[in-house]
Motif scaffolding. Sequence first.
Motif, PDB file in Angstrom:
ATOM      1  N   MET A  92       0.831  -1.211   0.000  1.00 24.63           N
ATOM      2  CA  MET A  92       0.000   0.000   0.000  1.00 24.63           C
ATOM      3  C   MET A  92       0.864   1.258   0.000  1.00 24.63           C
ATOM      4  SD  MET A  92      -3.256  -0.926   2.451  1.00 24.63           S
ATOM      5  CE  MET A  92      -2.287  -1.569   3.833  1.00 24.63           C
ATOM      6  N   LYS A  93       1.952   1.239   0.758  1.00 21.56           N
ATOM      7  CA  LYS A  93       2.858   2.375   0.785  1.00 21.56           C
ATOM      8  C   LYS A  93       3.436   2.651  -0.595  1.00 21.56           C
ATOM      9  CE  LYS A  93       5.826   5.455   2.314  1.00 21.56           C
ATOM     10  NZ  LYS A  93       5.398   6.848   2.575  1.00 21.56           N
ATOM     11  N   GLY A  94       3.867   1.593  -1.278  1.00 27.04           N
ATOM     12  CA  GLY A  94       4.406   1.758  -2.621  1.00 27.04           C
ATOM     13  C   GLY A  94       3.379   2.273  -3.605  1.00 27.04           C
ATOM     14  N   PHE A  95       2.133   1.801  -3.496  1.00 31.16           N
ATOM     15  CA  PHE A  95       1.064   2.265  -4.388  1.00 31.16           C
ATOM     16  C   PHE A  95       0.779   3.752  -4.162  1.00 31.16           C
ATOM     17  CE2 PHE A  95      -3.457   3.179  -5.031  1.00 31.16           C
ATOM     18  CZ  PHE A  95      -3.605   2.832  -6.368  1.00 31.16           C
ATOM     19  N   PHE A  96       0.693   4.155  -2.910  1.00 33.87           N
ATOM     20  CA  PHE A  96       0.431   5.567  -2.612  1.00 33.87           C
ATOM     21  C   PHE A  96       1.579   6.454  -3.100  1.00 33.87           C
ATOM     22  CE2 PHE A  96      -2.374   4.028   1.060  1.00 33.87           C
ATOM     23  CZ  PHE A  96      -3.516   4.150   0.287  1.00 33.87           C
ATOM     24  N   ASP A  97       2.799   6.001  -2.934  1.00 33.99           N
ATOM     25  CA  ASP A  97       3.948   6.786  -3.387  1.00 33.99           C
ATOM     26  C   ASP A  97       3.953   6.952  -4.896  1.00 33.99           C
ATOM     27  OD1 ASP A  97       4.775   7.078  -0.789  1.00 33.99           O
ATOM     28  OD2 ASP A  97       6.317   5.503  -0.883  1.00 33.99           O
ATOM     29  N   GLN A  98       3.598   5.902  -5.623  1.00 33.06           N
ATOM     30  CA  GLN A  98       3.556   5.991  -7.077  1.00 33.06           C
ATOM     31  C   GLN A  98       2.513   6.990  -7.562  1.00 33.06           C
ATOM     32  OE1 GLN A  98       2.956   2.051  -8.613  1.00 33.06           O
ATOM     33  NE2 GLN A  98       5.018   1.340  -8.081  1.00 33.06           N
ATOM     34  N   ASN A  99       1.461   7.167  -6.788  1.00 31.35           N
ATOM     35  CA  ASN A  99       0.394   8.093  -7.163  1.00 31.35           C
ATOM     36  C   ASN A  99       0.476   9.418  -6.407  1.00 31.35           C
ATOM     37  OD1 ASN A  99      -1.705   6.435  -8.968  1.00 31.35           O
ATOM     38  ND2 ASN A  99      -0.900   5.064  -7.396  1.00 31.35           N
TER      39      ASN A  99
ATOM     40  N   MET B  96      -1.065   3.338   8.926  1.00 34.70           N
ATOM     41  CA  MET B  96      -1.805   2.237   8.307  1.00 34.70           C
ATOM     42  C   MET B  96      -1.822   1.013   9.221  1.00 34.70           C
ATOM     43  SD  MET B  96      -0.911   2.364   4.225  1.00 34.70           S
ATOM     44  CE  MET B  96       0.854   2.660   4.347  1.00 34.70           C
ATOM     45  N   ALA B  97      -0.687   0.758   9.863  1.00 34.81           N
ATOM     46  CA  ALA B  97      -0.631  -0.372  10.789  1.00 34.81           C
ATOM     47  C   ALA B  97      -1.525  -0.137  11.998  1.00 34.81           C
ATOM     48  CB  ALA B  97       0.815  -0.606  11.223  1.00 34.81           C
ATOM     49  N   MET B  98      -1.564   1.093  12.489  1.00 36.07           N
ATOM     50  CA  MET B  98      -2.404   1.416  13.648  1.00 36.07           C
ATOM     51  C   MET B  98      -3.886   1.237  13.334  1.00 36.07           C
ATOM     52  SD  MET B  98      -0.430   2.180  16.199  1.00 36.07           S
ATOM     53  CE  MET B  98      -1.499   3.096  17.319  1.00 36.07           C
ATOM     54  N   TRP B  99      -4.266   1.584  12.102  1.00 37.80           N
ATOM     55  CA  TRP B  99      -5.674   1.433  11.727  1.00 37.80           C
ATOM     56  C   TRP B  99      -6.082  -0.031  11.580  1.00 37.80           C
ATOM     57  CZ3 TRP B  99      -9.581   4.581  12.114  1.00 37.80           C
ATOM     58  CH2 TRP B  99      -9.353   5.952  12.163  1.00 37.80           C
ATOM     59  N   ALA B 100      -5.115  -0.927  11.532  1.00 38.15           N
ATOM     60  CA  ALA B 100      -5.435  -2.355  11.462  1.00 38.15           C
ATOM     61  C   ALA B 100      -5.738  -2.948  12.828  1.00 38.15           C
ATOM     62  CB  ALA B 100      -4.272  -3.117  10.811  1.00 38.15           C
ATOM     63  N   ILE B 101      -5.419  -2.213  13.897  1.00 38.84           N
ATOM     64  CA  ILE B 101      -5.641  -2.730  15.247  1.00 38.84           C
ATOM     65  C   ILE B 101      -7.130  -2.966  15.535  1.00 38.84           C
ATOM     66  CG2 ILE B 101      -5.417  -2.202  17.711  1.00 38.84           C
ATOM     67  CD1 ILE B 101      -2.783  -0.834  17.091  1.00 38.84           C
ATOM     68  N   PRO B 102      -8.041  -1.997  15.220  1.00 38.78           N
ATOM     69  CA  PRO B 102      -9.473  -2.271  15.471  1.00 38.78           C
ATOM     70  C   PRO B 102      -9.985  -3.501  14.727  1.00 38.78           C
ATOM     71  CG  PRO B 102      -9.115   0.068  15.051  1.00 38.78           C
ATOM     72  CD  PRO B 102      -7.821  -0.627  14.735  1.00 38.78           C
TER      73      PRO B 102
END
Length: 232
Positions: free
Chosen positions: A174-181, A190-196
């Motif tokens: 996901m980080k690579g995709f966001f950087d490309q765009n 992003m990791a923190m939002w995976a906790i819930p």
Amino acid sequence: MVLIGVAIVIIGFIVRLNPLLVVTVAGLVTGLVAQQSLFDIIEQFGKAFTTNRYMAIFIATLPVIGLLERYGLREQAESVVAKIKAATAGRIINVYFFIREVAAVFGLTSIGGHAQMVRPLVAPMAEGAAEAKYGKDLPDDVRQNIRAHSAAADNIGVFFGEDVFIAIGAILLMKGFFDQNNIPSDPLQMAMWAIPTAIAALIVHSIRLNMLDRSLDRRFGHKQNKSAGKGE
């Protein structure tokens, strides 16, 4: 003609020849048809082996697990759990699910697995708990259901737990995709939002395992009551 190797693989599998021999011959024929020297073909085989040699490590676990099972690992796991009165199939699996998910949160995805843990330990322990509570004559569909829940606990635990680990492939993708765009992103966020999501998975799966115990009680509880009455 370069694709003749595909035909060789198909034919070899149809006639049930040794897969390793079929793939090797297909590779040699493909290389020769592509006008490569025998030295270059063997060199490519060597490079492929050294590049992917770590993939063969898991093969070593199979004979080890086989030897352990042959000498009574499953039976010992069942007998140990049978001595714990509070143990049930759902609780045993839920404990493993919690350990598997928490370990994945810290990137320890190699702790656990179907071949290493579920088949030789977790599933027999869950079956042993059910046998201790409801008797040895459990129907095959019940045993298969317990084994399926054990395997599901492994899959779900590592799937939702590993997303919390910042260096996991999904986060980096996901980080690579966001950087490309040209989209600003923070892997830690992003990791923190995976906790819930991981917590929700733990709660939902714990409920499912509790429902497994209740379904077993409804199906076999009357047998347990009858055996208790005979003992009195």
